[in-house]
Design an enzyme around this catalytic site. Structure first.
Site, PDB file in Angstrom:
ATOM      1  CG  HIS A  11      -9.468  -3.367   0.962  1.00  0.00           C
ATOM      2  ND1 HIS A  11     -10.271  -2.784   0.226  1.00  0.00           N
ATOM      3  CD2 HIS A  11      -8.057  -3.714   0.252  1.00  0.00           C
ATOM      4  CE1 HIS A  11      -9.730  -2.491  -0.771  1.00  0.00           C
ATOM      5  NE2 HIS A  11      -8.497  -3.104  -1.011  1.00  0.00           N
ATOM      6  CG  ASP A  20      -8.150  -2.881  -5.001  1.00  0.00           C
ATOM      7  OD1 ASP A  20      -8.348  -3.358  -4.061  1.00  0.00           O
ATOM      8  OD2 ASP A  20      -7.593  -1.851  -5.298  1.00  0.00           O
ATOM      9  CD  GLU A  28      -6.332  -0.791   0.767  1.00  0.00           C
ATOM     10  OE1 GLU A  28      -5.369  -0.944   0.823  1.00  0.00           O
ATOM     11  OE2 GLU A  28      -7.240  -0.414   0.156  1.00  0.00           O
ATOM     12  CD  GLU A  29      -8.921   0.978  -2.699  1.00  0.00           C
ATOM     13  OE1 GLU A  29      -7.960   1.535  -2.663  1.00  0.00           O
ATOM     14  OE2 GLU A  29      -9.022  -0.219  -3.240  1.00  0.00           O
ATOM     15  CG  ASP A  84      -5.811  -4.953  -1.348  1.00  0.00           C
ATOM     16  OD1 ASP A  84      -6.801  -5.206  -2.280  1.00  0.00           O
ATOM     17  OD2 ASP A  84      -5.309  -3.960  -0.996  1.00  0.00           O
ATOM     18  CG  HIS A 101      -8.284   2.240  -7.623  1.00  0.00           C
ATOM     19  ND1 HIS A 101      -7.520   2.958  -6.930  1.00  0.00           N
ATOM     20  CD2 HIS A 101      -8.232   0.906  -6.958  1.00  0.00           C
ATOM     21  CE1 HIS A 101      -7.193   2.174  -5.887  1.00  0.00           C
ATOM     22  NE2 HIS A 101      -7.471   1.025  -5.880  1.00  0.00           N
TER      23      HIS A 101
HETATM   24 ZN   LIG Z   1      -7.122  -2.858  -2.363  1.00  0.00          ZN
END
Ligand SMILES: [Zn+2]
Length: 710
Positions: free
Chosen positions: A354, A364, A401-402, A430, A520
């Site tokens: 993603h 990420d 995706e998130e 990922d 995140h």
């Molecule tokens: Zn991810």
């Protein structure tokens, strides 16, 4: 300890018998003849030579220049970047694929303690002069996507991880969460934040605050950013909280694609949108709240890393929580490109990553995106040099995706019929690199296939193989070697989900892990990666090699390397686990199922031996026989699917694997849930469905054994 995995154990035993071989080894590759293996290794060697770490660094710098949440202008610009690079590298049929889906952004959010002292949470992360990206005014405040909107003032209760057993424990202490705001921490034990939201909602909480405790990802673990890889006091773990363990993808189009003109639910009709308000907090913002809780002292295992004794409350801390979310239907863009196969272009090995991130997303997902771009360039170069894989390779850059695994799910839903026929396997990366420790998850049919690859690719730090590095790391953590170097129980939490659970294709996921406390948050940025995660970008390059070799082997194998004997062994072990927990009344049914699995395993063993003979004999094998065997090997995984899916979650078609609500893997999901709920008649039905699925797969293998004799 994880469940003992016979397939992996077998792989280890073989590994102990034969010396470790390098990339130039003469061991036959699974699925290839001797000459085929030599030809395949030549292509792989050419691919490995191309991997220059500089390339990954350049892509990563570009991808992480600005925050790029799904549905924003910047993430669209990155879609164009990926599209243009795919074209430049020589990929074919490169296109943007747009869907219109429900998104979720923060409007007016505030968390304020109003009693016994006033404290307004900042919801912001602090800047550090050494890293200018941490002072970018376009970084969002902390928010949980798809939180409900509303406003409430209520007493606060600390509820540890926010899992059902935590609220039960509170009830034992005489505390009911109903009407109160729950303050819970991330990841102890790990459970997906959407499950925390569902649990708090079911228990009647008035709101949910999820904070990062330093014991999990902050100073208790080690040095914090910008001096180390762990989370500093103001870091916030953003993230979605939809109930996409029930059905992923756009909440308004469950089970069908969000193409123009598609039927759409009203938001209130969706079963995956939370009705509870939730906001994530840093430990800086959570600290004053925790310090103002009285009531009973917490159970010892609930104590976190902040330097005072935690109490559960309720109160005296009282919190005013206000959440206004902005939930538009907006555009997202996947990017898809192909390298067309020379012999079987209508067969696809699909690989994906993603592109959207909560902020910069250096780990990420941009480490995965830059790895895929590097791999695309290298594969494109092979094509420019006159090489072409036997089957097509389809490269996918997913959006959103998130949110709810949205981009990959919509695409898999749109092309499900095509993928059922064309999809050889799906390989997901990922986060490619947050450290040096290789982790892989794969179907049991591909466990040994993956192990063989790890025995041939060098680990950049030690110069030994990835396999050796994995073994050493496991020993360091006191895990038994045989505990499964390749994880063969597949849960959810990334873009492989629709391919496995909706289409019933075999899937593989790979990552390099390490100390990573900024997940995140805005600190998951280029500075973090270039100082802590993978400063020399060697693990990006190594991932491109692993991903490329895995892809090429599946694209070129003379016979797909799917081992159903190992798969059957695992299914049998899952049944045994359930037998230990089940009621006497289902014991005869389970015995019957075990008998069917043994029969399937016997046929799979025969087919394996047959394939071994075909591939090891000197003479060439007829195309017809190869095609018949390959069709059966592909079909057998589909045979584990059921059009009606599992009870209460019909989108999840695969009967052997699904995810729990925490995203953890759940094996034999329909049966496992029936047993957990002590619903014995339903358990019997599920056993019958499983026996039928196993019989279908068995017949598929039997038929080819009779059709394709030696
Ligand atoms: Zn991810």
């Amino acid at each position: 300890m994880k469940f003992l995995n016979w397939g992996t154990l077998l792989g280890l035993m073989i590994a102990l018998l034969v010396p470790v071989r390098g990339a130039t080894g003469d061991e036959r590759i699974k699925g290839f003849t001797g000459p085929g293996s030599r030809e395949e290794r030549r292509a792989e060697a050419a691919l490995m030579k191309l991997a220059d770490p500089k390339v990954y660094e350049e892509h990563l710098r570009f991808l992480t220049k600005e925050p790029h949440i799904a549905g924003t202008k910047r993430n669209y610009e990155l879609a164009l970047y990926v599209r243009d690079k795919f074209k430049e590298f020589g990929l074919e049929d490169v296109e943007l694929v747009e869907y219109q889906v429900l998104l979720s952004y923060p409007g007016d959010i505030s968390v304020e303690m109003v009693e016994p002292v006033v404290y307004k949470a900042t919801l912001r992360e602090e800047g550090y002069p050494v890293d200018k990206d941490t002072s970018n005014s376009s970084v969002s405040i902390g928010f949980n996507a798809y939180s409900a909107s509303g406003e409430v003032t209520a007493p606060l209760v600390y509820a540890h991880g926010g899992n059902p057993e935590d609220y039960d424990r509170l009830l034992e202490m005489g505390i009911d969460i109903k009407g109160k705001i729950a303050l819970v921490r991330y990841s102890e034990p790990y459970s997906y934040r959407g499950f925390k939201a569902l649990t708090a909602q079911r228990r009647g909480a008035a709101g949910l605050l999820i904070y990062s405790d330093p014991k999990e990802d902050g100073y208790v673990r080690g040095k914090v950013f910008p001096d180390g890889p762990w989370g500093p006091e103001s870091h916030i773990q953003r993230g979605g909280i939809p109930f996409d363990f029930i059905v992923p993808g756009d909440p308004l189009t469950p089970g069908w694609a969000s193409v123009p003109g598609a039927r759409r639910l009203k938001p209130e009709e969706s079963e995956i949108l939370p009705k509870i308000m939730a906001v994530p907090l840093s430990y800086k913002d959570a600290r004053p709240l925790l310090e103002n809780l009285a009531g009973p002292a917490v159970p010892p295992e609930w104590q976190g890393g902040l330097p005072f004794a935690y109490h559960v409350g309720p109160g005296p801390a009282k919190v005013h929580l206000k959440v206004e979310m902005d939930n538009p239907v907006g555009s997202i863009w996947n990017v898809v490109g192909k390298i067309k196969g020379r012999e079987e272009p209508e067969k696809w090995v699909v690989i994906g990553n993603h592109r959207d991130a909560w902020v910069y997303g250096a780990v990420d997902p941009s480490s995965g995106t830059s790895t895929m771009l590097g791999l695309a360039q290298n594969l494109g170069q092979l094509v420019k040099d006159g090489y072409r894989p036997k089957r097509s390779i389809v490269l996918c850059s997913w959006d959103a995706e998130e949110y709810t695994l949205t981009g990959s799910t919509e695409w898999a839903e749109q092309y499900a019929d095509k993928l059922k026929k064309a999809g050889v396997a799906y390989i997901n990366v990922d986060s490619a690199a947050s450290g040096p420790h290789f982790e892989a998850v794969a179907m049991p049919s591909l466990g040994d296939f993956m192990l063989q690859i790890t025995r041939e690719v060098p680990d950049p730090a030690t110069g030994r193989t990835i396999y050796e590095a994995m073994k050493q790391h496991r020993q360091g953590r006191n895990q038994k070697e045989e505990a499964g170097l390749i994880e063969t129980r597949v849960g959810s939490g990334s873009d492989h989900t629709a391919f496995l659970n909706f289409v019933c294709m075999p899937v593989i996921g790979m990552a390099f892990d390490g100390p990573y406390g900024v997940y995140h948050s805005q600190y998951d940025d280029f500075y973090w990666m270039s100082h802590f995660g993978d400063p020399q970008f060697r693990y990006h390059a190594t991932m491109a090699t692993l991903w490329g070799v895995t892809t090429l082997r599946l694209a070129n194998a003379q016979i797909y390397p799917f081992d159903y004997e190992a798969y059957a062994g695992e299914i049998g072990a899952y049944v045994k686990e359930i037998a230990g927990r089940g009621d006497k009344s289902i014991a005869p049914d389970l015995d019957f199922l075990t008998g069917r699995i043994k029969h399937f395993q016997e046929d799979a063993r025969k087919l394996n031996r047959h394939i071994e003979r075909l591939l090891s004999q000197g003479s060439p094998v007829s195309t017809e026989i190869l095609q018949a065997i390959n069709a059966a090997l592909m079909q057998a995984e589909r045979d584990f699917g059921s059009p009606g899916g599992i009870p209460k979650r019909p989108w999840f078609k695969h009967l052997i694997y699904a995810c729990k609500f925490t995203y953890d893997p759940e094996v034999l999901p329909g049966l496992t849930e029936a047993v957990e709920e002590k619903a014995w008649p339903r358990a019997k039905e599920q056993i019958a469905l499983l026996a039928k699925a196993v019989d279908r797969a068995d017949r598929t293998l039997e038929e080819v054994l009779t059709k394709a004799p030696l």
